[in-house]
Design a protein around this motif. Structure first.
Motif, short mmCIF file in Angstrom:
data_model
loop_
_atom_site.label_atom_id
_atom_site.label_comp_id
_atom_site.label_asym_id
_atom_site.label_seq_id
_atom_site.Cartn_x
_atom_site.Cartn_y
_atom_site.Cartn_z
N THR A 148 8.48 -7.58 29.78
CA THR A 148 8.09 -8.85 30.05
C THR A 148 6.98 -8.77 31.23
OG1 THR A 148 9.87 -8.77 31.78
CG2 THR A 148 10.51 -9.81 29.86
N GLY A 149 6.24 -9.86 31.02
CA GLY A 149 5.17 -9.94 32.20
C GLY A 149 4.09 -10.92 31.82
N PRO A 205 -0.69 -15.79 18.51
CA PRO A 205 -0.19 -16.66 19.40
C PRO A 205 -0.79 -17.27 20.55
CG PRO A 205 0.11 -14.35 19.90
CD PRO A 205 -0.71 -14.02 18.68
N TYR A 206 -2.01 -17.06 20.54
CA TYR A 206 -2.76 -17.66 21.64
C TYR A 206 -3.70 -18.81 20.99
CZ TYR A 206 -1.98 -13.45 24.11
OH TYR A 206 -1.22 -12.54 25.24
N THR A 207 -3.15 -19.41 19.95
CA THR A 207 -3.85 -20.34 19.37
C THR A 207 -4.61 -21.60 20.32
OG1 THR A 207 -2.71 -20.25 17.10
CG2 THR A 207 -4.06 -22.25 17.59
N PHE A 208 -3.57 -21.90 21.46
CA PHE A 208 -3.92 -22.78 22.18
C PHE A 208 -3.93 -22.43 23.79
CE2 PHE A 208 -1.46 -25.05 18.95
CZ PHE A 208 -2.62 -25.82 18.50
N SER A 216 4.24 -18.12 24.37
CA SER A 216 5.40 -18.95 25.24
C SER A 216 6.27 -17.98 25.93
CB SER A 216 6.11 -19.94 24.52
OG SER A 216 6.85 -19.45 23.30
N ASP A 217 6.64 -16.97 25.16
CA ASP A 217 7.71 -16.10 25.88
C ASP A 217 7.19 -14.87 26.59
OD1 ASP A 217 6.11 -14.26 23.95
OD2 ASP A 217 8.02 -14.14 22.59
N ASP A 218 5.79 -14.59 26.79
CA ASP A 218 5.31 -13.49 27.52
C ASP A 218 6.13 -12.24 27.39
OD1 ASP A 218 3.02 -14.39 28.35
OD2 ASP A 218 3.69 -14.99 30.26
N GLN A 219 6.41 -11.71 26.35
CA GLN A 219 7.11 -10.51 26.08
C GLN A 219 6.37 -9.82 24.94
OE1 GLN A 219 11.06 -11.84 24.67
NE2 GLN A 219 11.59 -12.20 26.76
N PHE A 220 6.53 -8.52 25.16
CA PHE A 220 5.78 -7.44 24.15
C PHE A 220 7.29 -6.58 23.94
CE2 PHE A 220 4.46 -2.84 23.74
CZ PHE A 220 3.63 -3.09 22.48
N ALA A 221 7.78 -6.47 22.69
CA ALA A 221 8.97 -5.77 22.25
C ALA A 221 8.52 -4.87 21.30
CB ALA A 221 9.48 -6.97 21.23
N TYR A 222 8.93 -3.54 21.66
CA TYR A 222 8.24 -2.59 20.97
C TYR A 222 9.46 -1.57 20.61
CZ TYR A 222 9.01 -0.43 25.70
OH TYR A 222 9.36 0.11 26.94
#
Length: 504
Positions: free
Chosen positions: A95-96, A122-125, A129-135
């Motif tokens: 998260t960040g 996800p940066y269309t606008f 919204s979640d500000d998460q990088f799942a790896y």
């Protein structure tokens, strides 16, 4: 009732360890119908030249059933990333603040990672919204080499989760078996560029391969005297890799190298040239012929044969290479392309081919273009205006306004997590290439058998298609956003929370 055609899919056929691979494969690809396959030639979907047990074939459901009963076959399975029945669990969720920013300071992460875990933007606008990088993968078992200006030793970005440094400060001469003495200042970074690239590839917060081992090969760029000369910065990597022991996987630890540097020259002393087979004369740069250039002396990339031979030898050794395409807006064409042989002559009679890209270069190396952080006016994403482009680009990756680690020796801002170190936000294909290198390291963790060519193809196959603005033309050189007939591929990884994988 009408006949129907069974759909073919890609399956991995795993042979038992004592089976004659060559004989089995010949039966599979022959049109005679030998073995369990009907009277047709079976396409090889992925040859897997590094393996004598696994080959990917295009099979239908009935053929899969028959092959599973073959006494020589251990298993017939879908590739893990294509099997919806597998659960691939993320190792972690980071998260960040993945917002795009032009600021050098603050707790901003590398937005390129967040962008590339989704097919669509996800940066269309604004920000996701979640500000998460799942790896799912973190580069465990892989060696990352940063061939650059050095790396800031001690920077927390290069630690593991327990606070131990992942930078391996080896004697490159001793490890490669070449005689020589290491420069005393080799393990430092005079500029910051190398630390930034390393952070994007393998940083604990900014990077993809968060558990890979990190190696620095400092190169004598811009007059630096504490690194290796360009001509000596390749053999040490090649021979070091060759000297690695075979691990329990049956392979050496994979090596992937990031090269965010290049060679160029200026459009100067022009006496004429040839464009698409037609000779021309004159002393001026012809923008209508794609002689765009940029920066000091209207620079363009240029190839150096000896350097390119070094890159090819790395690939022949099984080493993977990611290269920044350059920032002078030039088109890079492929061999045989309509613009590949365009050249201009200068006063000493030299032919300068200006649409072939620059060195380092290799047919099996990955050449990376820069995706802008801003959208095109039509809503699609766009290449950075300065980025090299054209058919020679393997894939585009985020390279504009990228936050990462920095050196204590030159500029930068205070690192958000430790005031003793620095971070910086910079732009270029130099920042795009490490994104691909980091993902490449993660793929090699799961699939260490890849050759340089097959990993390059894997990354191209995974990439999302047609998300980048294209004019559809291959000669609108005045349009700085035109991708000039690129493949229009944007870096993407399925190894995230959307496509979970569970491996033992």
């Amino acid at each position: 009732m009408g006949r129907f055609k069974l759909i073919e899919r890609e399956y991995i056929v795993t042979l038992k360890s004592d089976v004659d691979y060559a004989q089995f494969n010949q039966e599979m690809i022959a049109s005679t119908g030998a073995g369990d396959i009907p009277n047709r030639t079976v396409d090889v979907a992925n040859a897997r030249p590094g393996s004598k047990r696994n080959t990917h074939y295009a099979l239908n459901a009935l053929e899969v059933i028959k092959l599973r009963k073959d006494s020589r076959v251990d298993a017939v399975e879908l590739p893990p990333e294509q099997d919806d029945n597998l659960i691939i669990e993320p190792l972690a969720i980071q998260t960040g603040n993945f917002s795009k920013t032009t600021s050098d300071s603050g707790n901003y992460m590398n937005w390129g990672m967040r962008r590339c875990i989704e097919q669509n933007n996800p940066y269309t606008f604004s920000s996701p919204s979640d500000d998460q990088f799942a790896y799912t993968l973190d580069g465990t078992g892989v060696d990352v080499v940063i061939q650059d200006t050095g790396i800031q030793i001690g920077h927390p970005e290069f630690n593991d989760a327990d606070g131990n440094s992942r930078i391996k400060q080896i004697d490159w001469y001793a490890e490669s078996g070449i005689s020589g003495s290491m420069p005393s200042g080799h393990y430092s970074d005079w500029n910051g560029h190398g630390s930034h690239c390393a952070g994007t590839v393998a940083g604990l917060n900014y990077g993809w391969a968060k558990n890979a081992h990190i190696y620095s090969v400092r190169v004598n760029l811009s007059g630096d005297t504490q690194g290796f000369p360009v001509s000596g910065a390749f053999d040490i990597i090649k021979l070091w890799h060759r000297n690695k022991p075979i691990t329990s996987t049956g392979y050496r630890r994979p090596t992937i190298v990031n090269m965010s540097w290049g060679t160029g020259t200026g459009f100067v002393n022009i006496t004429g040239g040839n464009y698409r087979g037609t000779n021309w004369t004159g002393t001026s740069k012809r923008a209508d012929y794609g002689m765009i250039g940029g920066g000091f002396f209207s620079r363009h990339p240029i190839r150096v044969i000896s350097t390119d031979a070094d890159v090819q030898e790395l690939a022949d050794e099984g080493i993977h290479v990611c290269i920044a395409a350059g920032n002078s807006r030039q088109k890079i064409d492929e061999t045989g392309g309509i613009d590949y042989n365009n050249y201009y002559t200068n006063t000493n009679g030299t032919k300068n081919y200006y649409h072939r890209g620059g060195s380092p270069f290799g047919n099996n190396a990955m050449m990376i273009g820069n995706l802008d952080s801003n959208l095109h006016s039509g809503g699609l994403e766009q290449k950075a205006s300065s980025s090299e482009t054209g058919p020679g680009i393997t894939v585009y990756a985020p390279g504009t306004n990228i936050m990462s680690a920095w050196t204590n020796e030159s500029g930068g801002s205070t690192y958000h997590a430790n005031s003793n170190y620095k971070q910086n936000n910079i732009t270029g294909t130099s920042m795009a290439s490490p994104q691909v290198c980091g993902l490449g390291a993660c793929i090699l963790q799961l699939e260490p058998y890849h050759t340089a060519a097959s990993l390059k193809q894997k990354i191209r196959n995974l990439a999302s298609q047609d998300n980048i603005y294209s004019s559809g033309l291959d000669d609108d050189y005045s349009n700085s956003r035109s991708i000039l007939n690129s493949a229009n591929k944007l870096l993407y990884t399925p190894f995230n929370s959307g496509y979970p994988i569970k491996t033992s």
